[in-house]
Design a protein around this motif. Structure first.
Motif, PDB file in Angstrom:
ATOM      1  N   TRP A   1      -3.347   8.527  51.882  1.00  0.00           N
ATOM      2  CA  TRP A   1      -3.611   9.100  50.555  1.00  0.00           C
ATOM      3  C   TRP A   1      -4.138  10.529  50.716  1.00  0.00           C
TER       4      TRP A   1
ATOM      5  N   VAL B   1      -5.063  14.110  49.464  1.00  0.00           N
ATOM      6  CA  VAL B   1      -5.367  14.583  48.112  1.00  0.00           C
ATOM      7  C   VAL B   1      -5.287  16.095  47.976  1.00  0.00           C
TER       8      VAL B   1
ATOM      9  N   GLY C   1      -8.301  13.745  52.570  1.00  0.00           N
ATOM     10  CA  GLY C   1      -7.835  12.524  51.904  1.00  0.00           C
ATOM     11  C   GLY C   1      -8.503  11.309  52.501  1.00  0.00           C
TER      12      GLY C   1
ATOM     13  N   ALA D   1      -5.586   4.037  49.240  1.00  0.00           N
ATOM     14  CA  ALA D   1      -6.035   4.324  47.881  1.00  0.00           C
ATOM     15  C   ALA D   1      -7.412   3.761  47.597  1.00  0.00           C
TER      16      ALA D   1
ATOM     17  N   PHE E   1      -0.649  15.993  37.283  1.00  0.00           N
ATOM     18  CA  PHE E   1      -1.482  15.929  38.473  1.00  0.00           C
ATOM     19  C   PHE E   1      -1.794  17.346  38.938  1.00  0.00           C
TER      20      PHE E   1
ATOM     21  N   PHE F   1       3.034  12.947  38.917  1.00  0.00           N
ATOM     22  CA  PHE F   1       2.937  11.861  39.892  1.00  0.00           C
ATOM     23  C   PHE F   1       3.838  10.671  39.566  1.00  0.00           C
TER      24      PHE F   1
ATOM     25  N   CYS G   1       5.965  10.297  44.234  1.00  0.00           N
ATOM     26  CA  CYS G   1       4.518  10.250  43.996  1.00  0.00           C
ATOM     27  C   CYS G   1       3.806  11.464  44.597  1.00  0.00           C
TER      28      CYS G   1
ATOM     29  N   ASN H   1       1.126  14.109  45.266  1.00  0.00           N
ATOM     30  CA  ASN H   1      -0.323  14.200  45.063  1.00  0.00           C
ATOM     31  C   ASN H   1      -0.800  15.632  44.862  1.00  0.00           C
TER      32      ASN H   1
ATOM     33  N   GLN I   1       2.448  13.682  49.464  1.00  0.00           N
ATOM     34  CA  GLN I   1       2.893  12.484  48.756  1.00  0.00           C
ATOM     35  C   GLN I   1       2.140  11.262  49.256  1.00  0.00           C
ATOM     36  N   TYR I   2       2.061  10.280  48.378  1.00  0.00           N
ATOM     37  CA  TYR I   2       1.426   9.025  48.753  1.00  0.00           C
ATOM     38  C   TYR I   2       2.190   8.411  49.931  1.00  0.00           C
TER      39      TYR I   2
END
Length: 431
Positions: free
Chosen positions: A172, A174, A188, A192, A356, A371, A398, A400, A414-415
């Motif tokens: 994750w 960020v 990050g 999650a 986002f 996102f 996704c 971020n 990205q996630y």
């Protein structure tokens, strides 16, 4: 069918954009015409006043010259008349001698007056005045420069090309920032729902240099690079921590914001941090001293920002804020005055599901990560939707965060820990 649906939706957006542009430009043309007419009227009155003043001044000058010449003329005329009468008088037996003395004296006086008058006389020049106007064949070009012209063409969203991708040890990620040496730093957490975060330093080739695990329950929110090359990180404890290039901690400032705090750096090396619970963006010096709270809600008595999420700044030092609760983008000037609210009451409202991260390119366009829709949008500085810059077709899933470096590279986190790197060039193409 999905592709055709997307095309139809895009055409609808283009038509709406064209309609909005037409309405705005009609207003702009009318305002421009009114402004130029007022300028012409002002110029007309200025020229008339100037003409009146110049002519009046020169008429007064000519009149003074006339009066002076008339006065000298009368003096010489009176003296000449007196001399004529005096020489006709009878002086008796000694008249010839007396007449000779009188004649010589009067002649001398008259010559003196004549010489004095001649020395005062000078050539009176004729004053000329004219109106300097452009040549008839050039009037249109002058008017076009003043009024402007319509520039027609197609807007190209941007030119993007995927050049690299790599995975990092953060499921994750960020935020990412580019260092002075073109390396990058990512913050990050491993998942999650992970309870602690990490700050990781990578070379520009993607090789891990340093990794620092934060204390338990301490999670990073954002990371930026200051002008001196130091790295600044915000966390869920309301702290701002400064790191050196080797990953060592330089200092930590506590109680700097409340709630979620995202970061940006202005051209003046001032620190911007959102404070979701304070409904504002706080501006600090690079030494941690509070400068201002944007916007100034005390005057309105209401919170313009309800849940500020990400923050960015452009070349004008405008402050761009995404509001998670209102699903809008707000643009403020450096003093906190609202310039633009974007995201509601326009054609793109239905597409912006979840705003986002965002950043600005060198042309002050806004790149916005959506996102849940797996897209990166491009929005002009005036709030016009320029199109979808990146979609699933480009590998977006996704996103971020979005970050641009000075070399024109676009980093999309990205996630799952994947970082995509694109060559990015934003431009407007005209026919």
């Amino acid at each position: 069918m999905s592709l055709y649906d997307d095309e139809a939706e895009q055409i609808d957006n283009f038509c709406e954009h064209l309609h909005m542009t037409k309405t705005q430009m009609k207003t702009d043309i009318q305002n421009r015409a009114d402004h130029l007419c007022s300028v012409i009227q002002m110029r007309k009155q200025t020229l008339l006043d100037e003409l009146e003043n110049v002519c009046s001044a020169n008429v007064q000058y000519y009149e003074k010259t006339r009066q002076r010449a008339k006065k000298q003329h009368k003096i010489i005329g009176d003296s000449l008349d007196f001399a004529k009468r005096a020489t006709t008088c009878d002086f008796g037996g000694a008249g010839d001698v007396q007449l000779l003395d009188i004649y010589s004296e009067m002649t001398a006086r008259l010559l003196h007056l004549i010489h004095q008058a001649e020395s005062d006389l000078h050539a009176v020049e004729m004053f000329n005045i004219r109106l300097d106007v452009p040549e008839k064949r050039k009037e249109e070009s002058h008017l076009e420069k003043l009024f402007g012209s319509l520039v027609q063409g197609n807007i190209s969203c941007a030119d993007v090309e995927r050049v690299a991708s790599f995975n990092i040890d953060l499921t994750w990620p960020v935020s990412l920032t580019i260092t002075k040496s073109q390396d990058f730093v990512v913050v990050g957490k491993m998942g999650a729902f992970e309870a602690s975060g990490r700050i990781m330093f990578y070379s520009h080739h993607g090789r891990l240099l340093h990794c620092h695990e934060l204390e338990s329950n301490r999670l990073p929110y954002d990371v930026v690079c200051l002008h001196d090359g130091s790295i600044l990180m915000s966390d869920n404890w309301g702290q701002l921590s400064t790191y050196a290039a080797d990953g060592s901690v330089v200092c930590t400032w506590q109680d700097m914001f409340k709630g979620i705090g995202r970061l940006a750096v202005t051209n003046k090396n001032e620190i911007l941090v959102t404070s979701s619970e304070q409904h504002s963006v706080l501006k600090y010096t690079n030494e941690g001293d509070l400068l201002a709270s944007l916007p100034d809600n005390t005057s309105s008595g209401d919170n313009i920002l309800q849940e500020p999420h990400y923050v960015a700044t452009n070349d004008n030092d405008d402050v761009i804020v995404s509001d998670f609760k209102q699903n809008c983008i707000f643009i403020f000037d450096s003093a906190g005055t609202l310039l633009l609210r974007y995201g509601q009451d326009n054609a793109i409202q239905s597409q912006l599901k979840c705003l986002f991260a965002l950043c600005c390119d060198p042309f002050n366009n806004m790149l916005v990560a959506d996102f849940p829709n797996d897209q990166i949008y491009l929005v002009s500085p005036s709030g016009q939707f320029l199109g979808c810059l990146l979609t699933k077709k480009n590998g977006i899933s996704c996103p971020n965060f979005v970050t641009l470096d000075h070399a024109g590279r676009l980093f999309v986190g990205q996630y799952g820990g994947e970082i995509l790197v694109f060559r990015y060039l934003s431009c407007l193409k005209h026919a």
